[in-house]
Enzyme design. Structure first.
Site, PDB file in Angstrom:
ATOM      1  N   ARG A 130       0.799  -1.223   0.000  1.00 25.69           N
ATOM      2  CA  ARG A 130       0.000   0.000   0.000  1.00 25.69           C
ATOM      3  C   ARG A 130       0.833   1.275   0.000  1.00 25.69           C
ATOM      4  O   ARG A 130       0.617   2.178  -0.816  1.00 25.69           O
ATOM      5  CB  ARG A 130      -0.934   0.041   1.225  1.00 25.69           C
ATOM      6  CG  ARG A 130      -2.171  -0.817   1.065  1.00 25.69           C
ATOM      7  CD  ARG A 130      -2.532  -1.457   2.392  1.00 25.69           C
ATOM      8  NE  ARG A 130      -1.564  -2.491   2.676  1.00 25.69           N
ATOM      9  CZ  ARG A 130      -1.689  -3.766   2.262  1.00 25.69           C
ATOM     10  NH1 ARG A 130      -2.767  -4.149   1.663  1.00 25.69           N
ATOM     11  NH2 ARG A 130      -0.729  -4.654   2.484  1.00 25.69           N
ATOM     12  N   THR A 131       1.761   1.372   0.952  1.00 23.58           N
ATOM     13  CA  THR A 131       2.500   2.626   1.115  1.00 23.58           C
ATOM     14  C   THR A 131       3.326   2.920  -0.136  1.00 23.58           C
ATOM     15  O   THR A 131       3.395   4.057  -0.614  1.00 23.58           O
ATOM     16  CB  THR A 131       3.397   2.537   2.364  1.00 23.58           C
ATOM     17  OG1 THR A 131       2.610   2.034   3.444  1.00 23.58           O
ATOM     18  CG2 THR A 131       3.960   3.898   2.732  1.00 23.58           C
ATOM     19  N   ARG A 157      10.945   3.832   4.925  1.00 19.03           N
ATOM     20  CA  ARG A 157      10.404   2.795   5.814  1.00 19.03           C
ATOM     21  C   ARG A 157      11.595   2.152   6.501  1.00 19.03           C
ATOM     22  O   ARG A 157      12.478   1.590   5.826  1.00 19.03           O
ATOM     23  CB  ARG A 157       9.586   1.782   5.018  1.00 19.03           C
ATOM     24  CG  ARG A 157       9.127   0.591   5.849  1.00 19.03           C
ATOM     25  CD  ARG A 157       8.007  -0.192   5.192  1.00 19.03           C
ATOM     26  NE  ARG A 157       6.728   0.494   5.331  1.00 19.03           N
ATOM     27  CZ  ARG A 157       5.533  -0.074   5.111  1.00 19.03           C
ATOM     28  NH1 ARG A 157       5.450  -1.333   4.739  1.00 19.03           N
ATOM     29  NH2 ARG A 157       4.427   0.624   5.260  1.00 19.03           N
ATOM     30  N   HIS A 168       3.413   5.051  12.505  1.00 14.17           N
ATOM     31  CA  HIS A 168       3.043   4.909  11.088  1.00 14.17           C
ATOM     32  C   HIS A 168       2.068   6.045  10.761  1.00 14.17           C
ATOM     33  O   HIS A 168       0.874   5.827  10.574  1.00 14.17           O
ATOM     34  CB  HIS A 168       2.399   3.541  10.867  1.00 14.17           C
ATOM     35  CG  HIS A 168       2.284   3.120   9.426  1.00 14.17           C
ATOM     36  ND1 HIS A 168       2.849   3.831   8.376  1.00 14.17           N
ATOM     37  CD2 HIS A 168       1.661   2.045   8.858  1.00 14.17           C
ATOM     38  CE1 HIS A 168       2.579   3.212   7.237  1.00 14.17           C
ATOM     39  NE2 HIS A 168       1.858   2.133   7.500  1.00 14.17           N
ATOM     40  N   ASP A 170      -4.697  -4.970  14.201  1.00 13.48           N
ATOM     41  CA  ASP A 170      -3.564  -5.091  13.278  1.00 13.48           C
ATOM     42  C   ASP A 170      -2.983  -6.481  13.532  1.00 13.48           C
ATOM     43  O   ASP A 170      -3.359  -7.172  14.489  1.00 13.48           O
ATOM     44  CB  ASP A 170      -2.542  -3.978  13.587  1.00 13.48           C
ATOM     45  CG  ASP A 170      -1.349  -3.952  12.628  1.00 13.48           C
ATOM     46  OD1 ASP A 170      -1.420  -4.570  11.555  1.00 13.48           O
ATOM     47  OD2 ASP A 170      -0.339  -3.304  12.982  1.00 13.48           O
ATOM     48  N   MET A 193       6.243  -6.664  11.108  1.00 14.50           N
ATOM     49  CA  MET A 193       7.425  -7.024  10.321  1.00 14.50           C
ATOM     50  C   MET A 193       8.667  -6.992  11.213  1.00 14.50           C
ATOM     51  O   MET A 193       8.889  -6.022  11.929  1.00 14.50           O
ATOM     52  CB  MET A 193       7.591  -6.052   9.145  1.00 14.50           C
ATOM     53  CG  MET A 193       6.550  -6.271   8.062  1.00 14.50           C
ATOM     54  SD  MET A 193       6.760  -5.120   6.671  1.00 14.50           S
ATOM     55  CE  MET A 193       5.850  -3.701   7.271  1.00 14.50           C
ATOM     56  N   CYS A 250      -5.179  -1.783   9.104  1.00 13.26           N
ATOM     57  CA  CYS A 250      -4.253  -1.135   8.162  1.00 13.26           C
ATOM     58  C   CYS A 250      -3.834  -2.055   7.024  1.00 13.26           C
ATOM     59  O   CYS A 250      -3.407  -1.584   5.978  1.00 13.26           O
ATOM     60  CB  CYS A 250      -3.026  -0.620   8.898  1.00 13.26           C
ATOM     61  SG  CYS A 250      -2.041  -1.915   9.688  1.00 13.26           S
ATOM     62  N   LEU A 251      -3.924  -3.393   7.251  1.00 19.09           N
ATOM     63  CA  LEU A 251      -3.471  -4.416   6.305  1.00 19.09           C
ATOM     64  C   LEU A 251      -1.931  -4.370   6.193  1.00 19.09           C
ATOM     65  O   LEU A 251      -1.382  -3.301   6.376  1.00 19.09           O
ATOM     66  CB  LEU A 251      -4.109  -4.254   4.916  1.00 19.09           C
ATOM     67  CG  LEU A 251      -5.623  -4.061   4.864  1.00 19.09           C
ATOM     68  CD1 LEU A 251      -6.076  -3.992   3.400  1.00 19.09           C
ATOM     69  CD2 LEU A 251      -6.367  -5.176   5.579  1.00 19.09           C
ATOM     70  N   ARG A 259      -5.044   5.481   1.539  1.00 20.00           N
ATOM     71  CA  ARG A 259      -3.602   5.703   1.733  1.00 20.00           C
ATOM     72  C   ARG A 259      -3.075   6.592   0.607  1.00 20.00           C
ATOM     73  O   ARG A 259      -2.214   7.437   0.803  1.00 20.00           O
ATOM     74  CB  ARG A 259      -2.834   4.373   1.719  1.00 20.00           C
ATOM     75  CG  ARG A 259      -3.188   3.379   2.804  1.00 20.00           C
ATOM     76  CD  ARG A 259      -2.886   3.887   4.195  1.00 20.00           C
ATOM     77  NE  ARG A 259      -1.525   4.403   4.306  1.00 20.00           N
ATOM     78  CZ  ARG A 259      -0.404   3.654   4.337  1.00 20.00           C
ATOM     79  NH1 ARG A 259      -0.491   2.337   4.327  1.00 20.00           N
ATOM     80  NH2 ARG A 259       0.785   4.210   4.409  1.00 20.00           N
TER      81      ARG A 259
HETATM   82  N1   CP Z   1      -0.734  -0.527   5.692  1.00 25.48           N
HETATM   83  C1   CP Z   1       0.496  -0.543   5.129  1.00 25.48           C
HETATM   84  O1   CP Z   1       1.391   0.252   5.459  1.00 25.48           O
HETATM   85  O2   CP Z   1       0.661  -1.496   4.168  1.00 25.48           O
HETATM   86  P1   CP Z   1       2.007  -1.838   3.391  1.00 25.48           P
HETATM   87  O3   CP Z   1       2.953  -2.464   4.393  1.00 25.48           O
HETATM   88  O4   CP Z   1       1.594  -2.781   2.306  1.00 25.48           O
HETATM   89  O5   CP Z   1       2.593  -0.557   2.860  1.00 25.48           O
HETATM   90  N1  NVA Z   2       2.324  -3.166  12.625  1.00 26.66           N
HETATM   91  C1  NVA Z   2       2.597  -3.549  11.259  1.00 26.66           C
HETATM   92  C2  NVA Z   2       1.994  -2.569  10.311  1.00 26.66           C
HETATM   93  C3  NVA Z   2       2.162  -2.905   8.864  1.00 26.66           C
HETATM   94  C4  NVA Z   2       1.604  -1.862   7.934  1.00 26.66           C
HETATM   95  C5  NVA Z   2       4.099  -3.654  11.067  1.00 26.66           C
HETATM   96  O1  NVA Z   2       4.834  -2.815  11.615  1.00 26.66           O
HETATM   97  O2  NVA Z   2       4.530  -4.577  10.398  1.00 26.66           O
END
Ligand code: CP
Ligand code: NVA
Length: 333
Positions: A60-61, A109, A136, A246, A251, A288-289, A315
């Site tokens: 997404r981002t 990121r 975020h 969430d 990650m 947020c996915l 987004r």
């Molecule tokens: N919600 C979000 O930040 O998704 P991505 O990790 O796919 O960018």
């Molecule tokens: N909490 C999650 C959000 C992903 C958009 C992460 O940091 O992986």
């Protein structure tokens, strides 16, 4: 020094409620112009470029940012951690100086939040936080935009530009059920400031950062927003307009999967949880996915109360507004 201060977008804690509302109004106008009226942006970023320096995956981002910059006539380009010298042969400080000497903005990121702060410290161009382990910020703008669309009185057509978000957002009750992570932190530094009530249930050992909670308490005291932190998901969802969660494994936490699945038992968002906890009958669901089934059932996730795909699309419009503010308008009003 005599250098003008470069505006960055690192955390919503740095922004006033007026600045946040202005970003939402700008997002709504961009969506209306680009998507519904098919208007060109006039290419204000022609000849300019924005680097996306991402040390983690993104759907997404990344897509939101690349398409937003393209819409504004600029050139976005992606630098994954396998592509550049950073982290292997070169420091973040040196990377920040070199990159910012050639581009007009950097969307980054990162892992630790310190990294985005180091980038901002040494960069000569605006830095946008595309996710850190602490915050975020662009995600929460999309959540607010989506809530504004959902709670518009005239929700049948896209006329959100007719109603100010200030009319639709304060007084809502948002319930978080899940990890005390970057998404919850961003909500904590934003919602109380806007007069949005926030209750969060996190398991013991997964509570939000105490410094972030202190900001939320300070803001809540100013606006009268209710703020409650608990380890009981049912208590959190009581009278909620919106339930949000969430992933339980952000990650970088993949190796903690087995422990986390045990520690988060009882935290899955289900219709039963909402019912037993006494959420409003027309409660909505945000996420947020990317999503896993651990934290929310398919029944909720794919139900009409779920606005997750609208949230994902937003987004793009909110990131467009942030880039417009930083690189075209050169600041946040
Ligand atoms: N919600 C979000 O930040 O998704 P991505 O990790 O796919 O960018
Ligand atoms: N909490 C999650 C959000 C992903 C958009 C992460 O940091 O992986």
């Amino acid at each position: 020094s005599s250098q003008p201060k470069i505006p960055h977008f690192i955390t919503l804690a740095d922004f006033s409620s007026t600045q946040i509302y202005n970003l939402l109004v700008s997002s709504i106008n961009h969506k209306n112009n680009a998507k519904y009226l098919n208007k060109s942006s006039g290419a204000p970023l022609a000849g300019k470029s924005l680097a996306l320096m991402f040390s983690k995956r993104s759907t997404r981002t990344r897509v939101a940012t690349e398409t937003a910059v393209a819409y504004l006539g600029g050139h976005p380009f992606f630098l994954g951690s396998q592509d550049i010298q950073l982290g292997v042969n070169e420091s973040l400080l040196d990377t920040s100086k070199v990159l910012s000497s050639m581009v007009d903005g950097i969307m980054a990121r990162v892992g630790s939040h310190d990294e985005i702060e180091t980038l901002a410290k040494y960069s000569s161009v605006p830095i946008i936080n595309a996710l850190s382990d602490k915050y975020h910020p662009t995600q929460i703008l999309a959540d607010l935009m989506t809530l504004h669309e959902v709670y518009l009185p005239q929700s049948a057509s896209y006329n959100a530009h007719l109603t100010h978000p200030k009319e639709t957002l304060p007084g809502l009750k948002i319930a978080w059920v899940g990890d005390g992570n970057n998404i919850l932190h961003s909500m904590l530094v934003t919602f109380p400031k806007l007069g949005i009530h926030l209750s969060a249930a996190t398991p013991k050992g997964y509570q939000p950062n105490t410094e972030v909670v202190a900001i939320a308490k300070r803001d809540a005291a100013k606006t009268g927003a209710k703020l409650s932190l608990t380890s009981d998901p049912k208590e959190a969802v009581h009278e909620a307009d919106v339930i949000v969660t969430d992933t339980w494994m952000s990650m970088g936490q993949e190796s903690e999967k087995e422990k986390r699945l045990l520690d988060f038992a009882g935290y899955q968002v289900t219709s039963e949880l909402a019912k037993e906890g006494g959420a409003k009958s027309d409660w909505k669901f945000l996420h947020c996915l990317p999503r896993k089934q651990h934290e929310v059932t398919d029944e909720v996730f794919y139900s009409p109360r779920s606005v997750v795909f609208q949230e994902a699309e937003n987004r793009k419009w909110t990131i467009l507004a942030v880039i417009d503010a930083l690189l075209v308008k050169k600041g946040f009003e």
